[in-house]
Design a protein around this motif. Structure first.
Motif, PDB file in Angstrom:
ATOM      1  N   LEU A 121       0.858  -1.200   0.000  1.00  0.00           N
ATOM      2  CA  LEU A 121       0.000   0.000   0.000  1.00  0.00           C
ATOM      3  C   LEU A 121       0.888   1.242   0.000  1.00  0.00           C
ATOM      4  O   LEU A 121       1.776   1.367   0.840  1.00  0.00           O
ATOM      5  N   ASP A 122       0.615   2.151  -0.942  1.00  0.00           N
ATOM      6  CA  ASP A 122       1.322   3.444  -0.992  1.00  0.00           C
ATOM      7  C   ASP A 122       0.297   4.538  -0.702  1.00  0.00           C
ATOM      8  O   ASP A 122      -0.618   4.775  -1.500  1.00  0.00           O
ATOM      9  N   ILE A 123       0.436   5.177   0.453  1.00  0.00           N
ATOM     10  CA  ILE A 123      -0.500   6.244   0.839  1.00  0.00           C
ATOM     11  C   ILE A 123       0.071   7.580   0.373  1.00  0.00           C
ATOM     12  O   ILE A 123       1.238   7.875   0.642  1.00  0.00           O
ATOM     13  N   ALA A 124      -0.749   8.362  -0.338  1.00  0.00           N
ATOM     14  CA  ALA A 124      -0.328   9.681  -0.862  1.00  0.00           C
ATOM     15  C   ALA A 124       0.662   9.493  -2.015  1.00  0.00           C
ATOM     16  O   ALA A 124       1.795   9.974  -1.979  1.00  0.00           O
ATOM     17  N   GLY A 182      -7.122  -3.829   3.840  1.00  0.00           N
ATOM     18  CA  GLY A 182      -5.903  -4.624   3.843  1.00  0.00           C
ATOM     19  C   GLY A 182      -6.208  -6.102   3.962  1.00  0.00           C
ATOM     20  O   GLY A 182      -7.287  -6.537   3.559  1.00  0.00           O
ATOM     21  N   PRO A 183      -5.336  -6.921   4.552  1.00  0.00           N
ATOM     22  CA  PRO A 183      -4.077  -6.456   5.120  1.00  0.00           C
ATOM     23  C   PRO A 183      -2.996  -6.313   4.045  1.00  0.00           C
ATOM     24  O   PRO A 183      -3.152  -6.826   2.930  1.00  0.00           O
ATOM     25  N   PHE A 229       0.816   6.401  11.253  1.00  0.00           N
ATOM     26  CA  PHE A 229       1.410   5.297  12.023  1.00  0.00           C
ATOM     27  C   PHE A 229       0.293   4.389  12.567  1.00  0.00           C
ATOM     28  O   PHE A 229       0.414   3.169  12.562  1.00  0.00           O
ATOM     29  N   ALA A 230      -0.792   5.011  13.042  1.00  0.00           N
ATOM     30  CA  ALA A 230      -1.912   4.211  13.553  1.00  0.00           C
ATOM     31  C   ALA A 230      -2.519   3.375  12.426  1.00  0.00           C
ATOM     32  O   ALA A 230      -2.885   2.206  12.618  1.00  0.00           O
ATOM     33  N   GLU A 231      -2.601   3.946  11.230  1.00  0.00           N
ATOM     34  CA  GLU A 231      -3.135   3.207  10.081  1.00  0.00           C
ATOM     35  C   GLU A 231      -2.225   2.035   9.726  1.00  0.00           C
ATOM     36  O   GLU A 231      -2.692   0.953   9.374  1.00  0.00           O
ATOM     37  N   ALA A 232      -0.909   2.239   9.849  1.00  0.00           N
ATOM     38  CA  ALA A 232       0.025   1.145   9.562  1.00  0.00           C
ATOM     39  C   ALA A 232      -0.197   0.010  10.553  1.00  0.00           C
ATOM     40  O   ALA A 232      -0.235  -1.174  10.172  1.00  0.00           O
ATOM     41  N   LEU A 236      -1.288  -3.563   8.647  1.00  0.00           N
ATOM     42  CA  LEU A 236      -0.200  -4.487   8.309  1.00  0.00           C
ATOM     43  C   LEU A 236      -0.461  -5.899   8.835  1.00  0.00           C
ATOM     44  O   LEU A 236      -1.032  -6.070   9.923  1.00  0.00           O
ATOM     45  N   VAL A 237       0.002  -6.884   8.098  1.00  0.00           N
ATOM     46  CA  VAL A 237      -0.017  -8.268   8.592  1.00  0.00           C
ATOM     47  C   VAL A 237       0.979  -8.361   9.762  1.00  0.00           C
ATOM     48  O   VAL A 237       1.886  -7.529   9.857  1.00  0.00           O
TER      49      VAL A 237
END
Ligand SMILES: C[S@@+](CC[C@H](N)C(=O)[O-])C[C@H]1O[C@@H](n2cnc3c(N)ncnc32)[C@H](O)[C@@H]1O
Length: 285
Positions: A121-124, A182-183, A229-232, A236-237
């Motif tokens: 996933l690439d955000i922005a 996700g994940p 960071f919270a989204e990560a 994430l798995v």
């Protein structure tokens, strides 16, 4: 006949750009000469001692005039190299930076098996630079990428088509990772991270030509990160990796925010100039 050769014209143009305050004046003038020449670099080399035809001189002069006004080279040429790719760039996207390649290097070091079927996933995503570079290195990976700018996403989609990677990436118009489930194995992001008050002090190429929403990270510049960071941590798995580009002076704040977000492993990686550039996080090890 002016008696001036292409070499003479190149030297004069580089002097004009230097006088306009451009550090890379000679390189920029050379690249604009090649654009005006409309032939191969090899052929241009053999014709440097010849005079320019009028039409080429007119083109070269116009290109140098634009650069003299501090329009970015990437906007004038319409493209920018990133990693091994040549990407389309417009006023709607941030011009991909060499510093951001630190993030690609970190991903390659973390996943030495290039055949890994990573979900990324690439955000922005802006021009799509990061996700497309990663997909070009991991042939079995698939990607999702978001941006709040529809115009940027149109450029990213075009870059995916141009690089032949479109069948492995989907672009989504949304804020950060809102609504995504996700994940993902790998999450990457280069969000806007410049403090509002600093933007007006940046070089004209950046402050006058790049999209403000690609630059501005709120009052401190760091404002997007706690949420990201919270989204990560959410997306994430177990054992997954998050890589965020940060500003050169944001390493300490990144460590604190990572700890508050519950990261189990935090590493700050440096760019080629020795500046803090990427924060690498794992939420389970
Ligand atoms: C620094 S640019 C990075 C572009 C690209 N990833 C790169 O490294 O070249 C930041 C990007 O964040 C996008 N952006 C700003 N706010 C956003 C938000 N709330 N959600 C998603 N994208 C956002 C901008 O449109 C811009 O494309």
């Amino acid at each position: 006949m002016s008696g001036l050769t292409r070499s003479d014209r190149l030297r004069l143009a580089a002097e004009r750009l230097k006088a306009a305050g451009i550090d890379e004046a000679a390189d920029d003038a050379r690249r604009l000469l090649l654009a005006a020449f409309e032939g191969s670099p090899a052929r241009l080399l053999t014709e440097m001692a010849s005079e320019m035809p009028d039409a080429e001189l007119e083109r070269f002069d116009a290109l140098i005039g634009r650069r003299e006004q501090r329009e970015p080279l990437s906007h004038i040429l319409g493209t920018q190299p990133f990693w091994t790719l040549e990407l389309k760039v417009t006023r709607d996207v941030l011009t991909p930076r060499a510093d951001t390649e630190t993030l690609i290097e970190a991903a390659l070091a973390a996943y030495p098996d290039r055949r890994a079927p990573l979900r990324i996933l690439d955000i922005a995503t802006g021009s799509g630079a990061i996700i497309l570079a990663l997909l070009s290195e991991f042939p079995n990976a698939t990607g999702a990428a978001t941006d709040i700018s529809e115009a940027a996403l149109a450029v990213a989609q075009e870059n995916a088509d141009l690089t032949g990677l479109a069948d492995r990436v989907s672009f989504q118009h949304q804020s950060w990772a809102d609504g995504l489930e996700g994940p993902f194995d790998l999450l990457v992001s280069n969000p806007p991270y410049i403090a509002t008050a600093v933007i007006d002090e940046l070089e004209p190429e950046v402050r006058a030509y790049e999209p403000r929403m690609a630059l501005e990270g709120g009052r401190t510049g760091f404002e997007p990160y706690p949420h990201l960071f919270a989204e990560a941590s959410r997306l994430l798995v177990p054992g997954g990796l998050a890589l965020f580009e940060i500003g050169y002076d944001q390493g300490v704040r990144a460590r604190e925010a990572a700890s508050e977000a519950g990261a189990k492993e935090t590493r700050i990686l440096k760019d080629l100039a020795g500046h803090d550039r990427v924060v690498s996080l794992r939420f389970s090890v």
